[in-house]
Scaffold this motif. Structure first.
Motif, PDB file in Angstrom:
ATOM      1  N   LEU A  13       0.688  -0.954   0.399  1.00  9.23           N
ATOM      2  CA  LEU A  13       0.065   0.163   0.470  1.00  9.23           C
ATOM      3  C   LEU A  13       0.430   1.055  -0.105  1.00  9.23           C
ATOM      4  N   THR A  14       0.622   2.351  -0.829  1.00  6.94           N
ATOM      5  CA  THR A  14       1.417   3.520  -1.534  1.00  6.94           C
ATOM      6  C   THR A  14       0.338   4.361  -1.317  1.00  6.94           C
ATOM      7  N   GLU A  15       0.692   5.987  -1.431  1.00  6.55           N
ATOM      8  CA  GLU A  15      -0.326   6.362  -1.469  1.00  6.55           C
ATOM      9  C   GLU A  15      -1.015   6.487  -2.625  1.00  6.55           C
ATOM     10  N   ASN A  16      -0.212   5.964  -3.987  1.00  4.82           N
ATOM     11  CA  ASN A  16      -0.739   5.898  -4.843  1.00  4.82           C
ATOM     12  C   ASN A  16      -1.618   4.604  -4.963  1.00  4.82           C
ATOM     13  N   SER A  17      -1.622   3.645  -4.680  1.00  7.33           N
ATOM     14  CA  SER A  17      -1.948   2.941  -4.876  1.00  7.33           C
ATOM     15  C   SER A  17      -3.384   2.683  -3.503  1.00  7.33           C
ATOM     16  N   LYS A  18      -2.847   3.919  -2.673  1.00  3.89           N
ATOM     17  CA  LYS A  18      -4.592   3.571  -2.074  1.00  3.89           C
ATOM     18  C   LYS A  18      -5.595   4.315  -2.364  1.00  3.89           C
ATOM     19  N   SER A  19      -4.417   5.527  -3.451  1.00  3.87           N
ATOM     20  CA  SER A  19      -5.761   6.537  -3.837  1.00  3.87           C
ATOM     21  C   SER A  19      -6.760   5.485  -5.194  1.00  3.87           C
ATOM     22  N   SER A  20      -5.770   4.799  -6.110  1.00  2.00           N
ATOM     23  CA  SER A  20      -6.254   4.605  -6.671  1.00  2.00           C
ATOM     24  C   SER A  20      -7.246   3.198  -6.711  1.00  2.00           C
ATOM     25  N   LEU A  21      -6.869   2.824  -5.264  1.00  2.00           N
ATOM     26  CA  LEU A  21      -8.021   1.388  -4.328  1.00  2.00           C
ATOM     27  C   LEU A  21      -8.815   2.119  -4.454  1.00  2.00           C
ATOM     28  N   LEU A  22      -9.350   3.425  -3.992  1.00  2.00           N
ATOM     29  CA  LEU A  22     -10.459   4.216  -2.979  1.00  2.00           C
ATOM     30  C   LEU A  22     -11.600   4.347  -4.308  1.00  2.00           C
ATOM     31  N   GLU A  23     -10.698   4.832  -5.712  1.00  2.00           N
ATOM     32  CA  GLU A  23     -11.194   4.942  -7.042  1.00  2.00           C
ATOM     33  C   GLU A  23     -12.224   4.357  -7.399  1.00  2.00           C
ATOM     34  N   SER A  24     -11.842   2.965  -7.392  1.00  2.00           N
ATOM     35  CA  SER A  24     -12.207   2.374  -8.052  1.00  2.00           C
ATOM     36  C   SER A  24     -13.028   1.489  -7.766  1.00  2.00           C
ATOM     37  N   PHE A  25     -13.303   1.376  -6.384  1.00  2.00           N
ATOM     38  CA  PHE A  25     -14.627   1.206  -5.372  1.00  2.00           C
ATOM     39  C   PHE A  25     -15.844   2.083  -5.158  1.00  2.00           C
ATOM     40  N   GLN A  26     -14.794   3.295  -5.233  1.00  2.00           N
ATOM     41  CA  GLN A  26     -16.400   4.128  -5.206  1.00  2.00           C
ATOM     42  C   GLN A  26     -16.874   4.209  -6.852  1.00  2.00           C
ATOM     43  N   GLN A  27     -16.022   4.116  -7.702  1.00  2.00           N
ATOM     44  CA  GLN A  27     -16.487   3.999  -9.374  1.00  2.00           C
ATOM     45  C   GLN A  27     -17.699   2.458  -9.271  1.00  2.00           C
ATOM     46  N   LYS A  28     -16.791   1.295  -8.345  1.00  2.00           N
ATOM     47  CA  LYS A  28     -18.480   0.207  -8.686  1.00  2.00           C
ATOM     48  C   LYS A  28     -19.403   0.130  -7.197  1.00  2.00           C
ATOM     49  N   GLN A  29     -19.061   1.396  -6.754  1.00  5.72           N
ATOM     50  CA  GLN A  29     -20.119   1.908  -5.891  1.00  5.72           C
ATOM     51  C   GLN A  29     -21.547   2.690  -7.097  1.00  5.72           C
ATOM     52  N   GLN A  30     -20.365   3.224  -7.201  1.00  9.91           N
ATOM     53  CA  GLN A  30     -21.536   4.279  -8.866  1.00  9.91           C
ATOM     54  C   GLN A  30     -22.204   3.517  -9.609  1.00  9.91           C
TER      55      GLN A  30
END
Length: 128
Positions: A13-30
């Motif tokens: 987990l890095t800042e970049n991977s954390k933000s991309s994971l959060l973004e992918s989870f939020q896209q799935k939620q949408q």
């Protein structure tokens, strides 16, 4: 002889991977929210038009809607867990299959130990 073995791929987990994971989870939620709204719309449309077998189809729609709501709750939980994890944590990303060469005299227990590939920012850091 070659055998197929399952290898675990973990992501650091890095800042970049954390933000991309959060973004992918939020896209799935949408996407799930859109599907849920579509199911609600179709259910209303169906309720107005069909008179027979209404209960069975109604139950199917509700089952599908409940399924999407549960997936959304799971995503909410995963997002909260990502926020709590410190940078540098190892997250299981997926499992892949690998070919392993075996020959007479090899230590079977050593060969069958779970193998792990550690990836950071898309680059392999370590193979255990």
């Amino acid at each position: 002889m070659k055998i197929i073995q399952t290898v675990i791929v973990k992501q650091i987990l890095t800042e970049n991977s954390k933000s991309s994971l959060l973004e992918s989870f939020q896209q799935k939620q949408q996407q799930l929210k859109k599907e849920l709204e579509q199911l609600k719309f179709e259910l209303k449309k169906f309720d107005k038009s069909v008179k027979q077998n209404k209960v069975t189809i109604n139950n199917q729609y509700h089952k599908e809607m409940t399924n999407r709501e549960e997936k959304m709750k799971l995503l909410d939980f995963q997002i909260s867990q990502i926020h709590m994890l410190p940078l540098g944590s190892e997250l299981k990303e997926k499992e892949v299959q690998a070919l392993v060469e075996v020959s007479p005299g090899d230590n079977w227990n050593e060969i069958m130990q779970a193998k792990t590939i550690i990836v950071k920012e898309g680059i392999i850091q370590e193979i255990r």
